[in-house]
Design an enzyme around this catalytic site. Structure first.
Site, PDB file in Angstrom:
ATOM      1  N   LYS A  83       0.821  -1.208   0.000  1.00 15.48           N
ATOM      2  CA  LYS A  83       0.000   0.000   0.000  1.00 15.48           C
ATOM      3  C   LYS A  83       0.851   1.251   0.000  1.00 15.48           C
ATOM      4  CE  LYS A  83      -4.497  -1.235   1.874  1.00 15.48           C
ATOM      5  NZ  LYS A  83      -5.388  -1.151   3.028  1.00 15.48           N
ATOM      6  N   LYS A  96     -13.897  -1.642  -5.731  1.00 15.70           N
ATOM      7  CA  LYS A  96     -14.518  -0.318  -5.637  1.00 15.70           C
ATOM      8  C   LYS A  96     -13.453   0.770  -5.669  1.00 15.70           C
ATOM      9  CE  LYS A  96     -14.845  -0.771  -0.619  1.00 15.70           C
ATOM     10  NZ  LYS A  96     -14.254  -2.093  -0.620  1.00 15.70           N
ATOM     11  N   LYS A 129      -8.853  -7.569 -10.525  1.00  5.64           N
ATOM     12  CA  LYS A 129      -9.965  -7.881  -9.629  1.00  5.64           C
ATOM     13  C   LYS A 129     -11.044  -6.801  -9.698  1.00  5.64           C
ATOM     14  CE  LYS A 129      -9.254  -6.056  -5.003  1.00  5.64           C
ATOM     15  NZ  LYS A 129      -9.492  -6.339  -3.593  1.00  5.64           N
TER      16      LYS A 129
HETATM   17  P1  ADP Z   1     -11.881  -3.119  -2.700  1.00  8.33           P
HETATM   18  O1  ADP Z   1     -10.834  -3.655  -3.621  1.00  8.33           O
HETATM   19  O2  ADP Z   1     -13.249  -3.254  -3.290  1.00  8.33           O
HETATM   20  O3  ADP Z   1     -11.576  -1.717  -2.205  1.00  8.33           O
HETATM   21  P2  ADP Z   1     -11.254  -4.004  -0.020  1.00  8.33           P
HETATM   22  O4  ADP Z   1      -9.779  -4.061  -0.203  1.00  8.33           O
HETATM   23  O5  ADP Z   1     -11.858  -2.892   0.780  1.00  8.33           O
HETATM   24  O6  ADP Z   1     -11.940  -4.086  -1.455  1.00  8.33           O
HETATM   25  O7  ADP Z   1     -11.731  -5.396   0.594  1.00  8.33           O
HETATM   26  C1  ADP Z   1     -12.874  -5.595   1.397  1.00  8.33           C
HETATM   27  C2  ADP Z   1     -13.143  -7.069   1.512  1.00  8.33           C
HETATM   28  O8  ADP Z   1     -13.689  -7.571   0.296  1.00  8.33           O
HETATM   29  C3  ADP Z   1     -11.901  -7.914   1.781  1.00  8.33           C
HETATM   30  O9  ADP Z   1     -12.249  -8.958   2.672  1.00  8.33           O
HETATM   31  C4  ADP Z   1     -11.530  -8.469   0.425  1.00  8.33           C
HETATM   32  O10 ADP Z   1     -10.874  -9.715   0.522  1.00  8.33           O
HETATM   33  C5  ADP Z   1     -12.901  -8.623  -0.238  1.00  8.33           C
HETATM   34  N1  ADP Z   1     -12.807  -8.398  -1.686  1.00  8.33           N
HETATM   35  C6  ADP Z   1     -12.510  -7.225  -2.301  1.00  8.33           C
HETATM   36  N2  ADP Z   1     -12.541  -7.345  -3.644  1.00  8.33           N
HETATM   37  C7  ADP Z   1     -12.862  -8.640  -3.890  1.00  8.33           C
HETATM   38  C8  ADP Z   1     -13.040  -9.394  -5.082  1.00  8.33           C
HETATM   39  N3  ADP Z   1     -12.930  -8.845  -6.281  1.00  8.33           N
HETATM   40  N4  ADP Z   1     -13.379 -10.702  -4.967  1.00  8.33           N
HETATM   41  C9  ADP Z   1     -13.514 -11.266  -3.750  1.00  8.33           C
HETATM   42  N5  ADP Z   1     -13.363 -10.617  -2.595  1.00  8.33           N
HETATM   43  C10 ADP Z   1     -13.035  -9.322  -2.640  1.00  8.33           C
END
Ligand code: ADP
Ligand code: TRP
Length: 342
Positions: A119, A212, A209
């Site tokens: 990060k 958001k 992936k």
């Molecule tokens: P984002 O990439 O949407 O900002 P975060 O890093 O805030 O997501 O992750 C929040 C939760 O959602 C975590 O537990 C993460 O493992 C899960 N997560 C995020 N993106 C995915 C994805 N594309 N597929 C499966 N799980 C996800």
């Protein structure tokens, strides 16, 4: 006898994606329902973790409540007395214990945390906060305050559980048995029963992936999306020209991602889904069926969400916060005594 504690952070953000839902919300809620009668479940909102990076501060308060609503809409059993849903920042022991644990954690040790390295590389050294560096130690405090044995987390958080175990063991060796050491990663994985956590990809760029945090509206389905528009996103998802449905992340990531979404939303096994679709050459039929599954899912989810009474939710948070404050303060006091502050 005290119930053994399962603890995890419900990462809350304003707009959850289908990836967040399938990878985090759904499995957490399933786990909560499975164990709510036999364990103490601390499903808390790590709001102090949220502000370790730049966020929409003005919208944060609302985003937290909305995020909890998504968990409740999925079926988090908040009416169950063994389930505690609380905001970390409402229990000051989290911050206080973090400071003490900081003093028993090596700088080098914390510097080895991969999530921080990743990060901070993205954010840039000048803009990265000390809060982000301290993130794993705050996590250790979250866990150790409540004697949690089981801490289900995603892949990227596992190293932080290891660090928590190391800090707890070090502290116990020095001061006696103060902390419950959470189970090791192997046992944690067995407990949760998931070999590998799910990773949903972007519908547009299936090598990335779904996230958001990345602006990719056509590739991302949000839980708040209009269900009909979400169905259209499925229909125009990137696939390939093999003209044969196959589960193969390397060669056909687009269609494989859609198969993964299909099996996850319809609760089918991989075998069941493949039995139905493997080797079929009409991507259109498959997409149409998936689009209607996604549309039905979002419609139902949003209906459930609209039914939630906000005052019931706030009541649950308040009750949990007051109960957990007692547990956390008792643990904090024993730590303060151990190190000679009391
Ligand atoms: P984002 O990439 O949407 O900002 P975060 O890093 O805030 O997501 O992750 C929040 C939760 O959602 C975590 O537990 C993460 O493992 C899960 N997560 C995020 N993106 C995915 C994805 N594309 N597929 C499966 N799980 C996800
Ligand atoms: N860092 C976790 C995540 O990103 C959330 C979290 C904060 C957490 N404190 C925790 C998870 C303590 C488990 C235990 O998903």
């Amino acid at each position: 006898m005290n119930k053994s504690v399962i603890l995890t952070g419900l990462r809350v953000n304003s707009d959850f994606t289908l990836g967040n839902y399938l990878g985090a919300i759904k499995p957490m809620v399933m786990l909560a329902n499975k164990y709510a009668n036999t364990h103490q479940l601390n499903m808390f909102i790590p709001d102090l973790h949220t502000i370790t990076v730049d966020v929409d501060y003005e919208g944060l308060n609302k985003a937290i409540l909305n995020g909890v609503k998504d968990y409740v809409a999925e079926g988090l059993p908040i009416e169950n007395q063994n389930v505690y849903t609380y905001r970390q920042s409402y229990i000051s022991a989290h911050s206080e214990l973090t400071w003490i644990l900081d003093c028993f954690t090596g700088f080098g040790e914390a510097s080895r945390m991969v999530e921080f390295k990743d990060k901070s590389q993205k954010i840039g050294e000048d803009r990265v906060s000390i809060g982000l560096f301290n993130y794993p130690i705050l996590m250790a405090a979250d866990i150790l305050l409540y004697n949690a044995l089981w801490v289900p987390v995603g892949e990227d958080q596992r190293q932080h559980i290891e660090l928590t175990r190391t800090i707890a063991q070090r502290f116990n060796n020095k001061f006696g048995n103060i902390f419950t050491v959470p189970k090791n990663l192997l046992e944690q994985a067995k407990f949760v029963g998931v070999e590998k956590s799910l990773r949903i990809r972007s519908l547009k760029y299936p090598n990335n992936k779904m996230s958001k945090s990345i602006s990719d509206p056509a590739g991302t389905i949000l839980l708040n999306d209009n269900p009909k528009q979400a169905a259209k996103k499925i229909m125009s998802a990137t696939t390939d020209d093999f003209a044969k449905i196959n589960y193969d992340w390397d060669k056909q990531p687009g269609i494989t991602n859609l198969l993964q979404i299909y099996m996850s939303l319809s609760d089918e096994t991989k075998e069941q889904t493949l039995d139905k679709w493997q080797d079929k050459n009409n991507y259109g039929d498959f997409k149409r069926e998936l689009a209607s599954i996604v549309e039905a899912f979002l419609t139902k989810f949003q209906q459930e969400r609209n039914k939630i009474d906000e005052s019931t939710l706030i009541h649950k948070l308040k009750i949990s916060e007051s109960k957990m404050q007692e547990q956390a303060n008792a643990k904090l006091l024993s730590v303060q005594k151990a190190v000679g502050l009391r």
